[in-house]
Design an enzyme around this catalytic site. Structure first.
Site, PDB file in Angstrom:
ATOM      1  N   GLU A 154     -36.274 -16.880 -45.447  1.00  0.00           N
ATOM      2  CA  GLU A 154     -36.714 -15.710 -46.215  1.00  0.00           C
ATOM      3  C   GLU A 154     -35.559 -14.742 -46.461  1.00  0.00           C
ATOM      4  O   GLU A 154     -34.819 -14.377 -45.545  1.00  0.00           O
ATOM      5  CB  GLU A 154     -37.818 -14.984 -45.445  1.00  0.00           C
ATOM      6  CG  GLU A 154     -38.280 -13.717 -46.137  1.00  0.00           C
ATOM      7  CD  GLU A 154     -39.217 -12.876 -45.253  1.00  0.00           C
ATOM      8  OE1 GLU A 154     -39.833 -13.435 -44.337  1.00  0.00           O
ATOM      9  OE2 GLU A 154     -39.310 -11.662 -45.507  1.00  0.00           O
TER      10      GLU A 154
ATOM     11  N   ARG B 286     -28.872 -10.934 -44.850  1.00  0.00           N
ATOM     12  CA  ARG B 286     -29.246 -12.339 -45.046  1.00  0.00           C
ATOM     13  C   ARG B 286     -28.552 -12.929 -46.270  1.00  0.00           C
ATOM     14  O   ARG B 286     -28.283 -14.134 -46.313  1.00  0.00           O
ATOM     15  CB  ARG B 286     -30.763 -12.473 -45.155  1.00  0.00           C
ATOM     16  CG  ARG B 286     -31.446 -12.209 -43.817  1.00  0.00           C
ATOM     17  CD  ARG B 286     -32.922 -12.514 -43.832  1.00  0.00           C
ATOM     18  NE  ARG B 286     -33.510 -12.240 -42.510  1.00  0.00           N
ATOM     19  CZ  ARG B 286     -34.767 -12.506 -42.180  1.00  0.00           C
ATOM     20  NH1 ARG B 286     -35.588 -13.033 -43.078  1.00  0.00           N
ATOM     21  NH2 ARG B 286     -35.203 -12.234 -40.966  1.00  0.00           N
TER      22      ARG B 286
END
Length: 426
Positions: free
Chosen positions: A349, A391
């Site tokens: 994610e 991320r």
RNA sequence: GGAGAGGUGGCUGAGCGGUUGAAAGCGGCGGUCUUGAAAACCGUUGAGGGGUAACCCCCCUCCCAGGGUUCGAAUCCCUGCCUCUCCGCCA
């Protein structure tokens, strides 16, 4: 918050649909509270009406110089009843509100059933999982080998789930923020907004992080009851609290870069290495405030805006629709964008885009004036990451590594990196 | 940090403890006039909740928030929050 009218009208249907989210609605408890509420409210209001009427006639009688003792005695007779009735009503009202505050939003019809992320449905993919003719390393190995990522030193001052970065990584990190903000403001029509990083409990209640998820928040010890924001969604969405927005102002589209702070309670053992799950990370957020009929389409657009960033960075990803069990408290529908991580050999994610319908708006009293009816009506709110910076950095490290463990800089970032094209050891 | 002033409807801004949920203006909406628009004039226009199958309608609550005084509070008292002005300090 759900519309109490909806619960009164058809509580069994609401309960059924909440089950998709794994939430068991205590319908008996609600019905009990509702009948108490109704009885006490009507009774209280009757007594208030009597008091108001009598008090008015006392004023009139006095103005005419008449004796008011008889009227005063009459009011005195109901005074005790009224006081008790008001007290009981307020007590029930509080229980009622607390009960409602803990009910999550109803999942959209299209939300697939399921309990965990394994039950999420893949909607589309973009790009092919990156292939190397050597064994791909994970980002934390790469970063530490280059001397640009340092978890050990961070632990000494802050404990686990914190990181220190040096030189080129910090610049890359900053470049990502710039690329995202520039793309959203110049190409997608967002206005950039700067907001407080400390908010009150009221603000967190408005977006749904409280009262249920107090353990996930960092509370600051001070006289102000402040919390560190877990996401920019909280302060940005709270900009429309208690407002009646002119129709012409909608849709509102904000993009906002902030740090985010999460206690990660309950995620012990998960992602203990690397940058994936930190107590502190940066994120560029996208928030929409729209008229109700526009929110379904808005979610599609918002998601695409987030995808654009990954496309610019040439990072392979897929979009999944969250199943009921994986859906957040305030969301009716959520798309997660998952980026391919060659080191981990899986999608992770990197963005979560949600439509909250009027669920947050009802808590925030955020409304718009419908020019057709002339009446204020609740807005719909949406939010999504566009994207999580840490991320994204991880994704670049893993997808742009070479056999030597150096990192090639994606072309889209060259202008933001002073045309540095390769990151090598410190 | 010190000293003052203040928080009233979408906005500005009045409001002797008693038909004030609130004057007036602006804005909005409807109308008259106009080829159309503007101007002018007339009318209308706060929010939340409850009762009702629903409309009409009726009722309750709301003048920053929370307490208090009173038969009755926008109005009086206390506490908190916020804003503004002046002084000091300061990235």
């Amino acid at each position: 918050m759900l519309d109490p009218k909806l619960l009164r009208q058809d509580i069994d249907d609401v309960a059924k649909r909440l089950l998709v989210k794994g939430f068991e609605l205590d319908t008996n408890r609600f019905n009990e509270l509702e009948s108490k509420r109704k009885a006490l409210q009507t009774h209280t209001q009757e007594l208030q009406n009597i008091r108001n009427t009598k008090s008015k006639s006392i004023g009139q009688a006095k103005a005419q110089g008449q004796d008011v003792q008889a009227l005063l005695d009459e009011v005195a007779k109901i005074a005790g009843d009224l006081e008790n009735s008001e007290k009981e009503f307020h007590a029930v009202q509080q229980d009622y509100d607390a009960f409602l505050a803990n009910i999550p939003n109803i999942p959209d019809e299209s939300v697939p059933e399921g309990k965990t992320e394994d039950d999420n449905i893949e909607i589309r993919t973009w790009g092919e999982p990156t292939q190397f003719d050597f064994e791909a390393k994970e980002h934390d190995q790469l970063g530490e080998a280059l001397g640009l990522l340092d978890f050990e030193t961070a632990v000494q001052m802050s404990g686990s789930r914190f990181a220190i970065m040096y030189g080129p990584f910090v610049r890359l990190h900053r470049a990502l923020i710039q690329l995202m903000i520039d793309t959203h403001t110049r190409e997608h029509g967002y206005e950039e907004i700067y907001v407080p990083y400390l908010v009150t409990d009221k603000a967190l209640y408005g977006t749904g992080q409280l009262p249920k998820f107090a353990d996930d928040q960092f509370k600051v010890e001070s006289e102000h009851n402040h919390y560190l924001i877990p996401t920019a969604e909280v302060p940005v969405t709270n900009t429309v609290r208690d407002q009646i927005l002119p129709e012409a102002d909608l849709p509102i589209k904000y993009t906002c870069h902030t740090p985010c702070f999460r206690s990660e309670a309950g995620s012990y053992g998960k992602d203990t290495r690397g940058l994936i799950r930190q107590h502190q990370f940066e994120k560029v957020e996208l928030v929409w405030v729209v008229k109700p009929e526009e929110s379904v389409e808005a979610l599609e657009q918002l998601t695409q805006h987030a995808e654009t960033i990954l496309q610019k960075l040439q990072l392979p990803y897929r979009v999944v629709a969250l199943c009921g069990g994986d859906l957040g408290f305030s969301a009716t529908k959520t798309y997660d964008i998952e980026v391919w991580l060659p080191g981990q050999q899986r999608y992770r994610e990197i963005s979560s885009c949600s439509n909250c319908l009027d669920f947050q708006a009802r808590r925030l009293h955020a409304r718009w004036r419908n020019t057709e009816t002339g009446k204020p009506e609740l807005v719909h709110t949406l939010n999504g990451s566009g994207l999580a910076i840490g991320r994204t950095l991880v994704a670049i490290l893993e997808n742009y590594q070479d056999a030597k463990g150096n990192i090639q800089v994606p072309e889209a970032l060259w202008p933001y990196m002073g045309h540095v094209r390769e990151i090598t050891a410190r």
